[in-house]
Design a protein around this motif. Structure first.
Motif, PDB file in Angstrom:
ATOM      1  N   GLY A  39      71.598  98.051  18.411  1.00 33.44           N
ATOM      2  CA  GLY A  39      71.054  99.040  19.326  1.00 33.44           C
ATOM      3  C   GLY A  39      69.937  99.883  18.745  1.00 33.44           C
ATOM      4  N   HIS A  40      69.863  99.971  17.411  1.00 28.18           N
ATOM      5  CA  HIS A  40      68.780 100.750  16.797  1.00 28.18           C
ATOM      6  C   HIS A  40      67.438 100.083  17.092  1.00 28.18           C
ATOM      7  CE1 HIS A  40      71.361 102.849  13.519  1.00 28.18           C
ATOM      8  NE2 HIS A  40      71.159 103.660  14.546  1.00 28.18           N
ATOM      9  N   PRO A  41      66.399 100.896  17.383  1.00 25.84           N
ATOM     10  CA  PRO A  41      65.069 100.321  17.615  1.00 25.84           C
ATOM     11  C   PRO A  41      64.421  99.851  16.318  1.00 25.84           C
ATOM     12  CG  PRO A  41      64.987 102.707  17.796  1.00 25.84           C
ATOM     13  CD  PRO A  41      66.430 102.339  17.602  1.00 25.84           C
ATOM     14  N   LYS A  42      63.497  98.947  16.443  1.00 29.70           N
ATOM     15  CA  LYS A  42      62.781  98.394  15.293  1.00 29.70           C
ATOM     16  C   LYS A  42      62.114  99.493  14.466  1.00 29.70           C
ATOM     17  CE  LYS A  42      60.717  94.387  15.754  1.00 29.70           C
ATOM     18  NZ  LYS A  42      59.739  93.343  16.127  1.00 29.70           N
ATOM     19  N   GLN A  43      61.575 100.528  15.135  1.00 34.04           N
ATOM     20  CA  GLN A  43      60.912 101.623  14.428  1.00 34.04           C
ATOM     21  C   GLN A  43      61.876 102.340  13.486  1.00 34.04           C
ATOM     22  OE1 GLN A  43      61.009 101.235  17.742  1.00 34.04           O
ATOM     23  NE2 GLN A  43      58.958 101.312  18.584  1.00 34.04           N
ATOM     24  N   TYR A  44      63.136 102.460  13.879  1.00 29.47           N
ATOM     25  CA  TYR A  44      64.144 103.086  13.024  1.00 29.47           C
ATOM     26  C   TYR A  44      64.351 102.255  11.756  1.00 29.47           C
ATOM     27  CZ  TYR A  44      68.687 104.567  11.272  1.00 29.47           C
ATOM     28  OH  TYR A  44      69.709 104.982  10.461  1.00 29.47           O
ATOM     29  N   VAL A  45      64.433 100.943  11.921  1.00 27.51           N
ATOM     30  CA  VAL A  45      64.641 100.053  10.764  1.00 27.51           C
ATOM     31  C   VAL A  45      63.476 100.187   9.784  1.00 27.51           C
ATOM     32  CG1 VAL A  45      64.958  97.665  10.025  1.00 27.51           C
ATOM     33  CG2 VAL A  45      66.043  98.472  12.131  1.00 27.51           C
ATOM     34  N   VAL A  46      62.254 100.224  10.296  1.00 21.42           N
ATOM     35  CA  VAL A  46      61.082 100.397   9.429  1.00 21.42           C
ATOM     36  C   VAL A  46      61.155 101.735   8.711  1.00 21.42           C
ATOM     37  CG1 VAL A  46      58.567 100.692   9.393  1.00 21.42           C
ATOM     38  CG2 VAL A  46      59.585  98.885  10.772  1.00 21.42           C
ATOM     39  N   ARG A  83      65.302  95.703  19.605  1.00 20.19           N
ATOM     40  CA  ARG A  83      66.459  96.484  19.170  1.00 20.19           C
ATOM     41  C   ARG A  83      67.330  95.591  18.297  1.00 20.19           C
ATOM     42  NH1 ARG A  83      67.045 101.669  20.843  1.00 20.19           N
ATOM     43  NH2 ARG A  83      65.655 102.182  22.538  1.00 20.19           N
ATOM     44  N   VAL A  84      68.010  96.210  17.336  1.00 20.68           N
ATOM     45  CA  VAL A  84      68.866  95.448  16.424  1.00 20.68           C
ATOM     46  C   VAL A  84      69.970  94.768  17.218  1.00 20.68           C
ATOM     47  CG1 VAL A  84      70.480  95.596  14.490  1.00 20.68           C
ATOM     48  CG2 VAL A  84      68.398  96.980  14.472  1.00 20.68           C
TER      49      VAL A  84
END
Length: 98
Positions: A39-46, A83-84
């Motif tokens: 559910g985490h967005p790609k921007q959060y992972v970066v 999203r993850v």
């Protein structure tokens, strides 16, 4: 409703941009798997992990792989909405190319 969604997304990106990077040391990538959940967005992972060591795409989605110097690996699979979908930490098989 769409406008509210766009405003919320812009606020989220502004919040991420205002925070400092917490990119982990290369040897610790598997320890960060608990921070990346579905559910985490790609921007959060970066923001949390930085750019991936490797990236690939197939019919299941886009997969980012983070390789640690200690043989650890963190694989993050994204869905069609960036999203993850799944994150998996473990040890690498074989040797990392130099």
């Amino acid at each position: 409703m769409k406008l509210l969604s766009h405003v919320a997304a812009a606020a989220w990106l502004a919040l991420l941009a205002s925070c400092g990077s917490t990119t982990p040391p290369l040897g610790d990538v598997s320890k960060y798997g608990q921070l990346v959940v579905p559910g985490h967005p790609k921007q959060y992972v970066v923001h949390v992990l930085g750019r991936p060591t490797e990236a690939s795409s197939n019919r299941d989605g886009e997969r980012w792989t983070y390789l640690g110097t200690d043989g650890s690996v963190l694989s993050v699979l994204f869905d069609e909405n960036d999203r993850v979908r799944k994150a998996k930490a473990g040890k690498r098989r074989g040797k990392r190319p130099s």
